[in-house]
Design a protein around this motif. Structure first.
Motif, PDB file in Angstrom:
ATOM      1  N   UNK A   1      54.589  21.271   8.039  1.00  0.00           N
ATOM      2  CA  UNK A   1      54.096  20.303   9.031  1.00  0.00           C
ATOM      3  C   UNK A   1      54.400  20.848  10.418  1.00  0.00           C
ATOM      4  N   UNK A   2      53.384  20.914  11.258  1.00  0.00           N
ATOM      5  CA  UNK A   2      53.515  21.485  12.599  1.00  0.00           C
ATOM      6  C   UNK A   2      53.072  20.455  13.637  1.00  0.00           C
ATOM      7  N   UNK A   3      53.715  20.466  14.794  1.00  0.00           N
ATOM      8  CA  UNK A   3      53.379  19.488  15.828  1.00  0.00           C
ATOM      9  C   UNK A   3      53.765  20.016  17.198  1.00  0.00           C
ATOM     10  N   UNK A   4      53.081  19.517  18.217  1.00  0.00           N
ATOM     11  CA  UNK A   4      53.378  19.900  19.600  1.00  0.00           C
ATOM     12  C   UNK A   4      52.744  18.907  20.553  1.00  0.00           C
ATOM     13  N   UNK A   5      53.343  18.791  21.723  1.00  0.00           N
ATOM     14  CA  UNK A   5      52.733  18.079  22.850  1.00  0.00           C
ATOM     15  C   UNK A   5      52.504  19.079  23.966  1.00  0.00           C
TER      16      UNK A   5
ATOM     17  N   UNK B   1      48.902  15.403  22.133  1.00  0.00           N
ATOM     18  CA  UNK B   1      49.934  15.489  21.109  1.00  0.00           C
ATOM     19  C   UNK B   1      49.238  15.701  19.781  1.00  0.00           C
ATOM     20  N   UNK B   2      49.626  16.767  19.085  1.00  0.00           N
ATOM     21  CA  UNK B   2      48.890  17.232  17.912  1.00  0.00           C
ATOM     22  C   UNK B   2      49.805  17.398  16.714  1.00  0.00           C
ATOM     23  N   UNK B   3      49.249  17.164  15.522  1.00  0.00           N
ATOM     24  CA  UNK B   3      49.981  17.378  14.294  1.00  0.00           C
ATOM     25  C   UNK B   3      49.010  17.894  13.233  1.00  0.00           C
ATOM     26  N   UNK B   4      49.484  18.856  12.444  1.00  0.00           N
ATOM     27  CA  UNK B   4      48.668  19.416  11.365  1.00  0.00           C
ATOM     28  C   UNK B   4      49.591  19.924  10.275  1.00  0.00           C
ATOM     29  N   UNK B   5      49.033  20.227   9.113  1.00  0.00           N
ATOM     30  CA  UNK B   5      49.846  20.700   7.989  1.00  0.00           C
ATOM     31  C   UNK B   5      49.154  21.870   7.310  1.00  0.00           C
ATOM     32  N   UNK B   6      49.974  22.691   6.673  1.00  0.00           N
ATOM     33  CA  UNK B   6      49.460  23.829   5.907  1.00  0.00           C
ATOM     34  C   UNK B   6      48.806  23.343   4.626  1.00  0.00           C
TER      35      UNK B   6
END
Length: 244
Positions: free
Chosen positions: A18-22, A239-244
């Motif tokens: 799980x990856x995320x960033x603002x 603000x973003x979130x994604x997953x492998x």
């Protein structure tokens, strides 16, 4: 372009994959009040600059796909990001698919990220006080289904800057007395609202207790954050979130 670090990464125990960033306001090409990494097309910025900034964000974060952008309207509407066509009117998106990027844009409102502890389900929520009051967080939690969740509260207006009227406090009090301690009285019948505390109370009532972040103030840090309340004409962080 500014050489300053253009991203804030959540400090939370998200599972591997799980990856995320603002995005912060540095590192882009927008000029004037939008300086510099504005990701929003709807605020009056030059379209070419915004598209350049979006490409920069995608490349620097190595996003697996274009973020699923929303037309945010302070609603409680939640959409499944992988099914989106066009620009839906919604204030949260979720997915259980790898490679799909959920995204929200803010400039004082609360960006809230959720992920399941197994890393298979994720959501991004735009939680202004209206959306929060009307149940956008609850709708997103429900969309994710039965699972244990982690939450991260991203950069929003801080508790010392968010002055609201009596009608806002009353509206939350009618929803639940539990919200009372998120408001502090001010002169002239005004109140200081703590949007982080409001979100934590709502999440706790929904059974989400593993909550991180919530120690920012967009208004008081103009070098890092856009703030609509401070500047009126300004850009937006993503603000973003994604997953492998």
């Amino acid at each position: 372009m500014s050489g300053a670090e253009p991203f804030l990464f959540p400090d939370w125990p998200a599972p591997t994959g799980v990856h995320a960033a603002t995005t912060l306001r540095t590192g882009g090409v927008s000029a004037g009040p939008y300086n510099s990494l504005n990701s929003a097309l709807h605020v009056g910025d030059d379209t070419e600059s915004v598209m350049h900034n979006r490409r920069f964000i995608r490349e620097r974060l190595a996003l697996p796909s274009e973020p699923v952008w929303l037309e945010q309207i302070h609603s409680s509407q939640v959409v499944k990001a992988g099914d989106v066509v066009g620009l839906p009117q919604a204030d949260a998106s979720y997915t259980d698919e790898p490679g799909v990027v959920c995204a929200v844009m803010t400039a004082d409102c609360l960006p809230l990220l959720l992920c399941s502890v197994d890393g298979l389900r994720i959501a991004a929520i735009h939680a202004g006080w209206r959306g929060l009051l009307n149940g956008v967080i609850g709708n997103a939690v429900a969309a994710l289904g039965e699972c244990e969740l982690l939450g991260w509260l991203g950069p929003a207006i801080g508790p010392g800057s968010f002055e609201v009227g009596e009608e806002v406090r009353i509206a939350f009090a009618h929803k639940s007395p539990a919200f009372d301690n998120a408001f502090k009285p001010q002169a002239g019948g005004k109140w200081l609202a703590d949007i982080y505390r409001l979100a934590r109370i709502e999440l706790n009532m929904l059974g989400v207790t593993n909550i991180y972040g919530g120690r920012f103030c967009t208004v008081t840090e103009p070098d890092r954050f856009y703030s609509y309340r401070r500047d009126t004409v300004t850009g937006r962080m993503a603000t973003l979130i994604w997953r492998d």
